[in-house]
Write an enzyme that holds these catalytic residues in place. Sequence first.
Site, PDB file in Angstrom:
ATOM      1  N   ASP A  62       0.876  -1.163   0.000  1.00  0.00           N
ATOM      2  CA  ASP A  62       0.000   0.000   0.000  1.00  0.00           C
ATOM      3  C   ASP A  62       0.920   1.221   0.000  1.00  0.00           C
ATOM      4  O   ASP A  62       1.613   1.493   0.987  1.00  0.00           O
ATOM      5  CB  ASP A  62      -0.875  -0.025   1.249  1.00  0.00           C
ATOM      6  CG  ASP A  62      -1.762   1.211   1.409  1.00  0.00           C
ATOM      7  OD1 ASP A  62      -1.601   2.176   0.623  1.00  0.00           O
ATOM      8  OD2 ASP A  62      -2.599   1.224   2.325  1.00  0.00           O
ATOM      9  N   SER A 142      -1.381  14.549 -14.119  1.00  0.00           N
ATOM     10  CA  SER A 142      -2.592  14.489 -14.936  1.00  0.00           C
ATOM     11  C   SER A 142      -2.825  15.852 -15.572  1.00  0.00           C
ATOM     12  O   SER A 142      -2.290  16.873 -15.099  1.00  0.00           O
ATOM     13  CB  SER A 142      -3.795  14.129 -14.054  1.00  0.00           C
ATOM     14  OG  SER A 142      -5.030  14.329 -14.715  1.00  0.00           O
ATOM     15  N   TYR A 155      -9.611  15.489  -6.586  1.00  0.00           N
ATOM     16  CA  TYR A 155      -8.658  14.771  -7.439  1.00  0.00           C
ATOM     17  C   TYR A 155      -7.689  15.761  -8.093  1.00  0.00           C
ATOM     18  O   TYR A 155      -6.468  15.542  -8.094  1.00  0.00           O
ATOM     19  CB  TYR A 155      -9.403  13.978  -8.507  1.00  0.00           C
ATOM     20  CG  TYR A 155      -8.499  13.316  -9.525  1.00  0.00           C
ATOM     21  CD1 TYR A 155      -7.821  12.140  -9.215  1.00  0.00           C
ATOM     22  CD2 TYR A 155      -8.330  13.880 -10.786  1.00  0.00           C
ATOM     23  CE1 TYR A 155      -6.992  11.534 -10.149  1.00  0.00           C
ATOM     24  CE2 TYR A 155      -7.499  13.281 -11.721  1.00  0.00           C
ATOM     25  CZ  TYR A 155      -6.834  12.116 -11.402  1.00  0.00           C
ATOM     26  OH  TYR A 155      -6.002  11.515 -12.329  1.00  0.00           O
ATOM     27  N   LYS A 159      -3.414  16.264  -7.835  1.00  0.00           N
ATOM     28  CA  LYS A 159      -2.484  16.289  -8.962  1.00  0.00           C
ATOM     29  C   LYS A 159      -1.706  17.603  -9.025  1.00  0.00           C
ATOM     30  O   LYS A 159      -0.540  17.630  -9.440  1.00  0.00           O
ATOM     31  CB  LYS A 159      -3.228  16.005 -10.266  1.00  0.00           C
ATOM     32  CG  LYS A 159      -3.808  14.592 -10.326  1.00  0.00           C
ATOM     33  CD  LYS A 159      -2.745  13.524 -10.066  1.00  0.00           C
ATOM     34  CE  LYS A 159      -3.294  12.116 -10.189  1.00  0.00           C
ATOM     35  NZ  LYS A 159      -2.246  11.089  -9.988  1.00  0.00           N
TER      36      LYS A 159
END
Length: 259
Positions: A62, A142, A155, A159
């Site tokens: 993890d 991204s 999200y 990034k």
Amino acid sequence: MSITGKVALVTGAGQGIGRAIALRLARDGADVALVDINASKINQVAGEIAELGRKATVFVADVSQLDQVVAAVEHTYSTLGGFDIIVNNAGVAQVESLLEVTPEQVDRILRINVQGVLWGIQVAGKKFKSLGQRGKIINACSIAGHEAFALLGVYSATKFAVRALTQAAAKELASDGITVNAYCPGVVGTDMWVEIDQRMADITGAEVGATYKKYVDGIALGRAETPDDVAGFVSYLASPDADYMTGQAPLIDGGMVYR
């Protein structure tokens, strides 16, 4: 220039972009440590790498847990006899309104997308320095790290954070000959985008597939991105051809976001 004989560690290597990166690095001559939270998937990728004539090893971890990242790097070095490249690829998506997102959702995505990259940078940087060698640290960013998108707010924030970590690490580690860069894909035809599209449909009432089509229709090159499109660029970042590049997070999105 070749990466033949180099040893690379790829997180999130069991599927999608991570799998494509691992296979491309192997095709380009590297031996690869495959790290993922899902053992069965990385075992399958290891078999594919063996068919290419390169060595592979697997490690279940993890990435949000620092001790597990340390163990993964040490396993890579002891098993494959070196450590030259780390690709901090593991990450998760999240589609949720900023007005509705919960503390639990925020905690999970920050742990994986931000801490997972941070621990990869930290552990790899320390290992490269202890070995007295140059190294390559490559992080998954991204288009959402350059431009935030509605319903992808948290999200996008993760990034943007990856870009910040990439820039700061590049400045901290340059004197040791360690480069740190990121790659910023757009709409890639993977299971992650299936999940994004479904969640967008749930929230907005759009038909399933409509959100995906809307974004793909906005790509200048006229098609969705493939994992191999991303993998080829990551292999470049891992190669000596990119030795004079650090602290950068280039867009590789077929023409969606322009900077």
